[in-house]
Scaffold this motif. Structure first.
Motif, PDB file in Angstrom:
ATOM      1  N   SER A  46       0.840  -1.196   0.000  1.00 39.44           N
ATOM      2  CA  SER A  46       0.000   0.000   0.000  1.00 39.44           C
ATOM      3  C   SER A  46       0.875   1.245   0.000  1.00 39.44           C
ATOM      4  N   ARG A  47       0.257   2.373  -0.310  1.00 37.75           N
ATOM      5  CA  ARG A  47       0.976   3.653  -0.280  1.00 37.75           C
ATOM      6  C   ARG A  47       1.616   3.864   1.093  1.00 37.75           C
ATOM      7  N   ARG A  48       0.868   3.494   2.128  1.00 38.13           N
ATOM      8  CA  ARG A  48       1.394   3.716   3.479  1.00 38.13           C
ATOM      9  C   ARG A  48       2.688   2.940   3.727  1.00 38.13           C
ATOM     10  N   ILE A  49       2.693   1.668   3.312  1.00 43.75           N
ATOM     11  CA  ILE A  49       3.905   0.863   3.486  1.00 43.75           C
ATOM     12  C   ILE A  49       5.040   1.424   2.627  1.00 43.75           C
ATOM     13  N   ALA A  50       4.708   1.825   1.387  1.00 38.32           N
ATOM     14  CA  ALA A  50       5.759   2.368   0.505  1.00 38.32           C
ATOM     15  C   ALA A  50       6.352   3.630   1.129  1.00 38.32           C
ATOM     16  N   ASP A  51       5.498   4.492   1.685  1.00 36.99           N
ATOM     17  CA  ASP A  51       6.002   5.730   2.306  1.00 36.99           C
ATOM     18  C   ASP A  51       6.890   5.415   3.506  1.00 36.99           C
ATOM     19  N   ARG A  52       6.452   4.460   4.306  1.00 37.50           N
ATOM     20  CA  ARG A  52       7.245   4.100   5.489  1.00 37.50           C
ATOM     21  C   ARG A  52       8.575   3.475   5.088  1.00 37.50           C
ATOM     22  N   LEU A  53       8.543   2.668   4.046  1.00 38.04           N
ATOM     23  CA  LEU A  53       9.768   2.046   3.543  1.00 38.04           C
ATOM     24  C   LEU A  53      10.724   3.130   3.039  1.00 38.04           C
ATOM     25  N   ASN A  54      10.176   4.080   2.297  1.00 36.07           N
ATOM     26  CA  ASN A  54      11.013   5.164   1.759  1.00 36.07           C
ATOM     27  C   ASN A  54      11.605   6.018   2.871  1.00 36.07           C
ATOM     28  N   ALA A  55      10.916   6.060   4.012  1.00 35.36           N
ATOM     29  CA  ALA A  55      11.397   6.894   5.114  1.00 35.36           C
ATOM     30  C   ALA A  55      12.456   6.186   5.954  1.00 35.36           C
ATOM     31  N   MET A  56      12.658   4.890   5.712  1.00 34.04           N
ATOM     32  CA  MET A  56      13.686   4.172   6.492  1.00 34.04           C
ATOM     33  C   MET A  56      15.049   4.516   5.907  1.00 34.04           C
ATOM     34  N   PRO A  57      15.931   5.140   6.724  1.00 33.08           N
ATOM     35  CA  PRO A  57      17.158   5.684   6.149  1.00 33.08           C
ATOM     36  C   PRO A  57      18.311   4.693   6.018  1.00 33.08           C
ATOM     37  N   GLU A  58      18.102   3.427   6.383  1.00 32.10           N
ATOM     38  CA  GLU A  58      19.272   2.546   6.419  1.00 32.10           C
ATOM     39  C   GLU A  58      19.906   2.365   5.035  1.00 32.10           C
ATOM     40  N   GLN A  59      21.227   2.276   5.050  1.00 29.67           N
ATOM     41  CA  GLN A  59      22.014   2.185   3.825  1.00 29.67           C
ATOM     42  C   GLN A  59      21.961   0.786   3.227  1.00 29.67           C
ATOM     43  N   ASP A  60      22.119  -0.194   4.087  1.00 28.46           N
ATOM     44  CA  ASP A  60      22.200  -1.572   3.657  1.00 28.46           C
ATOM     45  C   ASP A  60      20.770  -2.094   3.583  1.00 28.46           C
ATOM     46  N   ARG A  61      20.194  -2.193   2.391  1.00 27.63           N
ATOM     47  CA  ARG A  61      18.757  -2.445   2.316  1.00 27.63           C
ATOM     48  C   ARG A  61      18.439  -3.889   1.944  1.00 27.63           C
ATOM     49  N   PHE A  62      17.675  -4.529   2.809  1.00 25.89           N
ATOM     50  CA  PHE A  62      17.186  -5.880   2.578  1.00 25.89           C
ATOM     51  C   PHE A  62      15.667  -5.743   2.598  1.00 25.89           C
ATOM     52  N   ILE A  63      15.118  -5.447   1.413  1.00 24.86           N
ATOM     53  CA  ILE A  63      13.750  -4.929   1.352  1.00 24.86           C
ATOM     54  C   ILE A  63      12.712  -5.907   1.898  1.00 24.86           C
ATOM     55  N   ARG A  64      12.887  -7.207   1.589  1.00 26.38           N
ATOM     56  CA  ARG A  64      11.858  -8.147   2.074  1.00 26.38           C
ATOM     57  C   ARG A  64      11.841  -8.178   3.601  1.00 26.38           C
ATOM     58  N   GLY A  65      13.005  -7.979   4.215  1.00 32.32           N
ATOM     59  CA  GLY A  65      13.064  -7.921   5.679  1.00 32.32           C
ATOM     60  C   GLY A  65      12.459  -6.622   6.199  1.00 32.32           C
ATOM     61  N   MET A  66      12.746  -5.522   5.490  1.00 31.82           N
ATOM     62  CA  MET A  66      12.230  -4.221   5.942  1.00 31.82           C
ATOM     63  C   MET A  66      10.703  -4.198   5.885  1.00 31.82           C
ATOM     64  N   VAL A  67      10.138  -4.798   4.830  1.00 29.70           N
ATOM     65  CA  VAL A  67       8.670  -4.835   4.724  1.00 29.70           C
ATOM     66  C   VAL A  67       8.098  -5.704   5.849  1.00 29.70           C
ATOM     67  N   ALA A  68       8.772  -6.823   6.134  1.00 30.82           N
ATOM     68  CA  ALA A  68       8.307  -7.676   7.233  1.00 30.82           C
ATOM     69  C   ALA A  68       8.369  -6.898   8.546  1.00 30.82           C
TER      70      ALA A  68
END
Ligand code: UDP
Ligand code: MG
Length: 345
Positions: free
Chosen positions: A185-207
């Protein structure tokens, strides 16, 4: 950095399709592309057909060229010039799959965001089902692989080992057999975009972001053309990003070693002492044994302490929000307090 949003900068701009720039976008699709010149035309045809069937023309396709060395970018430019709803992004060099997806996500504007590989291993036709499932009240619908056609045994075995290891040390529940093919959802995408970590493991970040998440099962097809772009070293990097990004367990190794060292040290200490008093030890052995035990255990203990602080510094540096609130309800006689932790608009 050059970002192309209209399809008219660069490429064969003559046949550009006029379109309503102000239309409301119900869907954004992000597809990372690295040397995908042979798959892109077929991928685009299938993806656009699936998008049109699902949301009409209310979509944008964000194709991220991740420093390809073939004609991928030229093809993307041509798509942006001649087709409707296409956004092309040309990264300055090859940054890897996770960063290519991150770059695309940052530019999405739709109510829903689909992340999909450009090699047709994830069937675009699942989009309609994902949107229907999401409409039942989910923030995330991820595709879980039921079968994986023509994936090497080595890849399947190492992936399964990695996810089991990650599952045992990670603080969040990261689903198995799941890649980055998902609708959020837009909300999850916005929250994901706001996570500043450099080393990105997206499936973990979404979880990690939580919310209401569900899965749909699918059969993963073979690659349409070309070879996997995930070389062994890229897979290893992803695995390290997953393990270190979602667990500080490796840092605790020093604690375990220090405890084991202490036990062994006590045993050696007793042994050396007894040997000394009964005259069984060679001259000098007792003191050497005691000195090495003392310093060995001391160093491991100090490493454990440093590790404990480092783990905390690491988590702090990631700058993730402490928690995320999904919803606040309040009695009718009370205005609901604003959610100040919510990073989405
Ligand atoms: N990809 C990318 N940058 C890379 C490697 C891969 O953008 O450095 C893209 C690739 O074009 C594809 C997706 O990421 O769309 C998944 O890569 P691939 O299919 O090679 O991985 P596999 O499916 O074999 O794990
Ligand atoms: Mg693939």
């Amino acid at each position: 950095m050059s970002s192309v949003t209209s399809g008219r900068s660069g490429g064969p701009g003559k046949g550009a399709v006029p379109r309503d720039k102000s239309r409301h976008l119900r869907l954004s699709v992000v597809a990372p592309c690295y040397n995908e010149q042979d798959t892109l035309p077929v991928f685009m045809d299938r993806l656009q057909a699936a998008c049109e069937a699902a949301v009409g023309r209310a979509y944008e396709l964000i194709l991220v060229n991740d420093g390809s060395r073939d004609d991928t970018w030229k093809i993307i430019q041509a798509f942006a010039a001649s087709r409707s709803g296409v956004v092309g992004i040309n990264l300055a060099r090859n940054h890897g799959h996770q960063l290519a997806v991150s770059a695309g996500l940052k530019l999405t504007r739709g109510d829903w965001v689909l992340v999909i590989d450009a090699d047709l291993q994830d069937p675009p036709e699942l989009l309609a089902q994902m949107l229907r499932t999401a409409a039942e009240g989910f923030d995330v619908v991820y595709g879980r692989r039921r079968t994986r056609a023509s994936e090497s045994r080595f890849k399947l075995a190492t992936a399964s080992l990695f996810y089991r290891l990650l599952g045992s040390v990670s603080d969040v529940d990261i689903p198995q057999d799941v890649g980055d093919f998902r609708l959020v959802s837009r909300r999850i995408a916005d929250r994901l975009n706001a996570m500043p970590e450099q080393d990105r493991f997206i499936r973990g970040m979404v979880a990690w972001l939580g919310g209401r998440q569900t899965e749909i099962l699918y059969d993963r097809d073979a690659r349409y053309a070309g070879e996997t772009k995930y070389t062994l070293s890229k897979m290893l990097r992803l695995a390290v990003a997953g393990l270190t990004g979602f667990s500080t367990a490796p840092l605790n190794l020093a604690v375990v070693l220090a405890l084991a060292g202490t036990l062994i040290g006590v045993a050696i200490f007793l042994y050396a002492f007894v040997g000394y008093f009964f005259g069984r030890a060679a001259p000098g052995w007792t003191s050497l044994a005691l000195i090495s035990v003392f310093f060995g255990v001391g160093q491991l203990g100090c490493l454990a302490i440093v590790g404990a602080y480092l783990g905390r510094v690491y988590m702090q540096v990631k700058g993730r929000p402490l928690y995320l609130i999904d919803e606040i309800v309040a009695s009718p006689d009370l205005a609901a307090p604003a959610d100040l932790t919510n990073t989405s608009a």
